[in-house]
Write a protein that holds these residues in place. Sequence first.
Motif, PDB file in Angstrom:
ATOM      1  N   SER A  72       0.912  -1.375  -0.047  1.00 44.14           N
ATOM      2  CA  SER A  72      -0.031  -0.058   0.084  1.00 44.14           C
ATOM      3  C   SER A  72       1.025   1.125  -0.053  1.00 44.14           C
ATOM      4  N   PRO A  73       1.482   1.571  -1.136  1.00 44.23           N
ATOM      5  CA  PRO A  73       2.550   2.385  -1.245  1.00 44.23           C
ATOM      6  C   PRO A  73       1.836   3.850  -0.483  1.00 44.23           C
ATOM      7  N   ILE A  74       0.656   4.173  -1.097  1.00 48.30           N
ATOM      8  CA  ILE A  74       0.370   5.722  -0.499  1.00 48.30           C
ATOM      9  C   ILE A  74       0.112   5.597   0.876  1.00 48.30           C
ATOM     10  N   LEU A  75      -0.321   4.631   1.448  1.00 49.49           N
ATOM     11  CA  LEU A  75      -0.366   4.546   3.130  1.00 49.49           C
ATOM     12  C   LEU A  75       1.141   4.499   3.401  1.00 49.49           C
ATOM     13  N   GLU A  76       1.639   4.028   2.946  1.00 48.30           N
ATOM     14  CA  GLU A  76       3.079   3.697   3.578  1.00 48.30           C
ATOM     15  C   GLU A  76       4.037   5.075   3.579  1.00 48.30           C
ATOM     16  N   ARG A  77       3.737   5.915   2.291  1.00 48.44           N
ATOM     17  CA  ARG A  77       4.342   7.258   2.172  1.00 48.44           C
ATOM     18  C   ARG A  77       3.905   8.272   3.254  1.00 48.44           C
ATOM     19  N   GLU A  78       2.649   8.259   3.246  1.00 51.10           N
ATOM     20  CA  GLU A  78       2.084   8.994   4.207  1.00 51.10           C
ATOM     21  C   GLU A  78       2.313   8.900   5.526  1.00 51.10           C
ATOM     22  N   LEU A  79       2.513   7.473   6.191  1.00 49.55           N
ATOM     23  CA  LEU A  79       2.961   7.276   7.197  1.00 49.55           C
ATOM     24  C   LEU A  79       4.479   7.895   7.756  1.00 49.55           C
ATOM     25  N   ARG A  80       5.157   7.572   6.425  1.00 48.71           N
ATOM     26  CA  ARG A  80       6.620   7.889   6.508  1.00 48.71           C
ATOM     27  C   ARG A  80       6.729   9.504   6.806  1.00 48.71           C
ATOM     28  N   LYS A  81       5.987  10.125   5.984  1.00 44.18           N
ATOM     29  CA  LYS A  81       6.032  11.521   6.094  1.00 44.18           C
ATOM     30  C   LYS A  81       5.609  11.899   7.374  1.00 44.18           C
ATOM     31  N   LYS A  82       4.607  11.326   8.046  1.00 47.28           N
ATOM     32  CA  LYS A  82       4.066  11.886   9.614  1.00 47.28           C
ATOM     33  C   LYS A  82       5.058  11.163  10.700  1.00 47.28           C
ATOM     34  N   GLY A  83       5.998  10.432  10.282  1.00 48.59           N
ATOM     35  CA  GLY A  83       6.825   9.922  11.279  1.00 48.59           C
ATOM     36  C   GLY A  83       6.103   8.929  11.989  1.00 48.59           C
ATOM     37  N   GLU A  84       5.106   8.136  11.709  1.00 50.82           N
ATOM     38  CA  GLU A  84       4.305   6.943  12.357  1.00 50.82           C
ATOM     39  C   GLU A  84       5.040   5.759  11.908  1.00 50.82           C
ATOM     40  N   LEU A  85       6.166   5.594  12.409  1.00 51.72           N
ATOM     41  CA  LEU A  85       6.940   4.461  12.148  1.00 51.72           C
ATOM     42  C   LEU A  85       6.537   3.113  12.725  1.00 51.72           C
ATOM     43  N   ALA A  93       4.648  -5.406   7.568  1.00 54.18           N
ATOM     44  CA  ALA A  93       4.517  -6.806   8.004  1.00 54.18           C
ATOM     45  C   ALA A  93       3.411  -7.635   7.356  1.00 54.18           C
ATOM     46  N   THR A  94       2.410  -6.790   6.748  1.00 53.79           N
ATOM     47  CA  THR A  94       1.288  -7.557   6.265  1.00 53.79           C
ATOM     48  C   THR A  94       1.517  -7.817   4.813  1.00 53.79           C
ATOM     49  N   ASN A  95       2.728  -7.002   4.093  1.00 54.01           N
ATOM     50  CA  ASN A  95       2.792  -7.356   2.919  1.00 54.01           C
ATOM     51  C   ASN A  95       3.359  -8.953   2.414  1.00 54.01           C
ATOM     52  N   MET A  96       3.189  -9.345   1.467  1.00 47.49           N
ATOM     53  CA  MET A  96       3.510 -10.602   1.089  1.00 47.49           C
ATOM     54  C   MET A  96       4.471 -10.669   0.015  1.00 47.49           C
ATOM     55  N   GLU A  97       5.611 -11.155   0.096  1.00 46.07           N
ATOM     56  CA  GLU A  97       6.666 -11.424  -0.956  1.00 46.07           C
ATOM     57  C   GLU A  97       5.735 -11.843  -2.553  1.00 46.07           C
ATOM     58  N   SER A  98       6.252 -11.301  -3.501  1.00 47.61           N
ATOM     59  CA  SER A  98       5.678 -11.752  -4.721  1.00 47.61           C
ATOM     60  C   SER A  98       6.220 -13.204  -5.054  1.00 47.61           C
ATOM     61  N   GLY A  99       5.024 -13.970  -5.360  1.00 46.35           N
ATOM     62  CA  GLY A  99       5.222 -15.638  -5.491  1.00 46.35           C
ATOM     63  C   GLY A  99       5.046 -16.334  -4.247  1.00 46.35           C
ATOM     64  N   ALA A 100       4.904 -15.626  -3.308  1.00 43.00           N
ATOM     65  CA  ALA A 100       4.764 -16.459  -2.036  1.00 43.00           C
ATOM     66  C   ALA A 100       3.341 -16.833  -1.846  1.00 43.00           C
ATOM     67  N   ILE A 101       2.449 -16.006  -2.623  1.00 38.65           N
ATOM     68  CA  ILE A 101       1.037 -16.238  -2.189  1.00 38.65           C
ATOM     69  C   ILE A 101       0.268 -16.502  -3.516  1.00 38.65           C
ATOM     70  N   ALA A 102      -0.504 -17.726  -3.682  1.00 42.35           N
ATOM     71  CA  ALA A 102      -1.496 -17.795  -4.659  1.00 42.35           C
ATOM     72  C   ALA A 102      -2.892 -18.147  -4.337  1.00 42.35           C
ATOM     73  N   TYR A 103      -3.729 -17.689  -5.188  1.00 42.79           N
ATOM     74  CA  TYR A 103      -5.149 -17.813  -4.987  1.00 42.79           C
ATOM     75  C   TYR A 103      -5.787 -18.900  -6.001  1.00 42.79           C
ATOM     76  N   MET A 104      -6.406 -19.795  -5.716  1.00 42.27           N
ATOM     77  CA  MET A 104      -7.041 -20.472  -6.560  1.00 42.27           C
ATOM     78  C   MET A 104      -8.769 -20.560  -6.166  1.00 42.27           C
ATOM     79  N   ARG A 105      -9.432 -20.864  -7.237  1.00 37.88           N
ATOM     80  CA  ARG A 105     -10.862 -20.519  -7.094  1.00 37.88           C
ATOM     81  C   ARG A 105     -11.550 -22.055  -6.852  1.00 37.88           C
ATOM     82  N   GLN A 106     -12.258 -22.002  -5.868  1.00 37.78           N
ATOM     83  CA  GLN A 106     -13.402 -23.173  -5.632  1.00 37.78           C
ATOM     84  C   GLN A 106     -14.457 -22.843  -6.347  1.00 37.78           C
TER      85      GLN A 106
END
Length: 296
Positions: A72-85, A93-106
């Motif tokens: 969530s780049p916009i949220l992250e940028r805003e938090l960094r700007k406000k110093g809400e580290l 910590a909620t971001n998932m690495e590319s390729g680590a997560i897959a979705y399949m449809r039932q």
Amino acid sequence: MRRKVTKAVFPVAGLGTRFLPATKSVPKEIMTLVDRPLVQYAIDEARAAGIKEFLFITSRGKSALEDYFDESPILERELRKKGELDILEDLKATNMESGAIAYMRQHKALGLGHAVWCARRLIGDEPFAVMLPDDVISAEKPCLQQMVEAYEETGGNMVAAMEVPREKTSSYGILDVKEDMGAMVSVKNMVEKPKVEEAPSNLAVIGRYILDPAVLKNLNKLKTGAGGEIQLTDAIAQEIDNTGVYGYRFRGQRFDCGSKAGFLQATVAFGLARDDLKDDLRRFLDSVMQIENAAE
Ligand code: UTP
């Protein structure tokens, strides 16, 4: 050497009817315990157990769940700007690495067994975990980690187990115990949602499993079982005389967040466990109880 468990299946394609109307537009797994969605608790538990690949079985209307793991780049940028580290760290910590997560449809809600079977090609020929995010477990050592450690000794198939009141046995898969070794039991039969008078014990299976890939082959052949659904329990039970099935009495407290009562209890318990919330919450609960008691 036993193969490490690095893949986990998260079946989240159920209809969530017990939480209607909320689940009309909000997936159950996104509902929030304090400030984190249910699914985040499951992901954290999986990571602690060494899981590297996260396979979600989804259905129509679950896009909020898929979005949740995006950056969530916009949220992250805003938090960094406000110093809400601190908040920024929590968010990252909620971001998932590319390729680590897959979705399949039932495509149809044909049951938990069918949902797990949908992941068969991504699992291949290795042991894997199954986690139901609506079972939230509060524990010093996360439940799946306890199970992975026990599994290193036993191999086979392992299900998380807990004693439930006799009259509740008809809501669970129930174990018929061959040998009780304390934390671990070996299993001679498993019955899905037995009638109370027919339950072989009061040791119930809850939503954490480590399974041999043979279970997927069993699911290939299964027809519908109890409740007209394809039952995971039946496919695991077929391994009792093959790769073996163990129940593991985990240390910790399990909340059934698929039910309203369980969800409310978890909210209170997790709130009371938080340093920033517990004093106010306890005062509030005390005052509510005083009013309740005075009214009786
Ligand atoms: P539940 O029995 O809790 O069903 O499924 P549900 O649909 O989530 O909720 P209710 O009972 O209608 O309120 C146990 C787990 O199995 C998944 C669910 O998403 C949940 O994590 N499941 C169930 C599937 O993925 N597919 C299915 O066909 C059935």
